[in-house]
Design a protein around this motif. Structure first.
Motif, mmCIF file in Angstrom:
data_model
loop_
_atom_site.group_PDB
_atom_site.id
_atom_site.type_symbol
_atom_site.label_atom_id
_atom_site.label_comp_id
_atom_site.label_asym_id
_atom_site.label_seq_id
_atom_site.Cartn_x
_atom_site.Cartn_y
_atom_site.Cartn_z
ATOM 1 N N ARG A 21 32.557 44.109 44.622
ATOM 2 C CA ARG A 21 33.019 43.563 45.968
ATOM 3 C C ARG A 21 33.270 42.040 45.723
ATOM 4 O O ARG A 21 32.752 41.626 44.875
ATOM 5 C CB ARG A 21 32.016 43.628 47.151
ATOM 6 N N ASP A 81 27.464 48.708 45.270
ATOM 7 C CA ASP A 81 27.830 47.149 45.321
ATOM 8 C C ASP A 81 28.382 46.685 43.839
ATOM 9 O O ASP A 81 29.476 45.866 44.100
ATOM 10 C CB ASP A 81 26.763 46.522 45.841
ATOM 11 N N GLU A 96 36.481 45.541 43.419
ATOM 12 C CA GLU A 96 37.710 44.737 43.994
ATOM 13 C C GLU A 96 38.054 43.389 43.136
ATOM 14 O O GLU A 96 39.218 42.850 42.930
ATOM 15 C CB GLU A 96 37.424 44.296 45.274
#
Length: 471
Positions: A325, A305, A153
């Motif tokens: 993330r 992650d 992200e």
């Protein structure tokens, strides 16, 4: 999924091929056109100039090289000194031509010295080689990476895969407040101290440094497990409750030879890290944008992650990245307190090469093409070896492959070390004389590119048949 027997993968056809024109002589350096013209007449294989240059290099650089695997220690002889590359081919200083399956250790997925990438680099070069300040190109490549990779992200660009893994590890520790990590035997995450740990039966719960100069304190919190071994991972979590920050791994091992994960191994790691408040880190420096446009995590359907990237996203120039993330990445300075920096990070030339490489990989059919040619190559080599009476195993996924001189399956580095490395060295030297360049180690994956043609594969397999009969 794609592969061959011996690694638990199945290969599928029914594909549409990405058009890949063979580089024309006009697109090659003038010197290489001459080399191609004379290569029809088989000349004696000589490495005289390479040997002279390497002899001089040993007085100038440790071991004569700037990275240990280039030194040919495991295959014998002296390394080859190269002069130019184009498409799927390389030419050394002695004028020998090779079909290349190293691809600068992975970045050359669309072929060496791609004309469009080079043209874009020339235009960027006119504006400057380094700003040491933000540039629009960083935004463009960041958007492409975030769009492609499921776990990312936010992203931070760095200058190498080692830097990327260092940053991801520090970030995992900062985010979780824990210090211990689990890594796997045979997985390479760069030369930072915490990763240089020897795995094995005697060090299953305590990291021991694998290189002089690495203090024990730097590796004390590194726990190790054989790859594909869920039970050892479970025991490490049980004996270190509440202390593990992250599990880091190559989702497909490329630094112990080509070793894919067992079914459900990656999903097991995803679940056990969630259950224990640890982060899952995929080191996709090799597999990113190679197994799929979204990397191994897209291919296997497992979202970590944090992810580290390199090689392909720089299109052949020095680059690395880590991302994940948003809530984790906002720990990174200057947004958060975890410090990491780099003067050349986000370099405009590296960003340009990465942008244009990724644009090419978005074209329809490219990964199906890699799957087809790599499957033809690996099946051809394995069949030729077995027909000549050699024990062989190996496999591939898209544009990444490997093979061992042993019966399979190979699930971890311990299995891989049973391979006949002396026979591999003889095979390697023979293939060099036939004009085929593999990685100079049994324990390195190989790579194909969109520039490799059916003729390249046929030529390689025919050469392998001749060498298998001799060794």
């Amino acid at each position: 999924m794609a592969g061959v027997s011996g690694v638990g993968l199945s290969w599928s056809s029914n594909i549409s091929l990405c058009p890949v024109p063979k580089p024309s002589p006009a697109s090659r350096p003038v010197s290489s056109v001459v080399k191609m013209a004379v290569s029809v007449e088989k000349k004696p294989f000589s490495l005289q100039k390479s040997e002279e240059i390497f002899t001089a290099a040993k007085e100038l650089m440790p071991g004569g090289v700037n990275s240990p695997v280039r030194a040919f220690k495991s295959v014998g002889g002296q390394p080859i000194v190269f002069d130019s590359v184009k498409g799927s081919r390389m030419w050394d200083v002695d004028g020998n031509e090779y079909i290349d399956y190293v691809g600068s250790w992975g970045p050359a997925i669309i072929g060496h010295a791609d004309d469009k990438v080079n043209s874009a680099l020339i235009e960027t070069l006119k504006k400057g080689t380094s700003f040491g300040a933000p540039c629009l190109l960083e935004n463009i490549l960041a958007e492409m990476v975030i769009e492609a990779v499921p776990s990312i992200e936010m992203v931070r660009f760095v200058n190498s895969g080692t830097e990327a893994c260092m940053g991801a590890l520090r970030l995992a520790r900062a985010f979780t407040g824990h210090e211990k990590i689990i890594k796997f035997e045979g997985c390479y995450h760069g030369h930072a101290d915490p990763f240089l740990v020897k795995a094995g039966s005697g060090v299953a719960t305590l990291g021991l440094p694998d290189s002089p100069g690495v203090p024990k304190g730097a590796t004390f919190e590194t726990l190790t497990s054989p790859y594909n071994d869920a039970e050892t991972v479970k025991s490490l979590f049980e004996s270190n409750k509440g202390e593990i920050a992250a599990v880091i791994l190559e989702p497909v091992v490329g630094n112990a030879g080509f070793i894919p994960p067992k079914p459900d191994f990656l999903s097991f790691l995803r679940q056990i890290t969630k259950d224990n408040g640890a982060l899952l880190i995929f080191d996709e420096v090799m597999t990113g944008f190679r197994l799929a446009f979204g990397g191994a995590q897209e291919y296997f359907g497992i979202t970590p992650d944090l992810t580290t990237l390199g090689k392909i996203i720089g299109g052949g120039l020095p680059v690395g990245a880590y991302g994940g993330r948003r809530d984790i990445m906002e720990m990174v300075a200057p947004a958060g307190p975890m410090y990491q920096a780099g003067t050349l990070s986000g370099n405009p030339l590296a960003m340009t090469a990465g942008i244009h490489t990724l644009r090419r990989l978005k074209e329809a059919g490219c990964y199906e093409y890699l799957d087809k040619i790599t499957g033809d190559l690996v099946r051809g080599i394995l069949d030729a070896g077995r027909d000549a009476g050699h024990e062989m195993s190996g496999g591939f996924i898209r544009g990444m492959f490997g093979f061992f001189f042993m019966e399979g399956p190979v699930y971890n580095f311990g299995d891989a070390k049973k391979s006949d490395t002396a026979k591999f060295a003889r095979f390697y030297r023979g293939m060099l004389e036939e004009g085929v360049y593999f990685a100079p180690s049994q324990f390195e994956a190989g790579f194909t590119s969109l520039a490799h043609t059916a003729h390249d594969i046929e030529q390689t397999v025919e050469a392998a048949k001749r060498i298998f009969q001799r060794i």
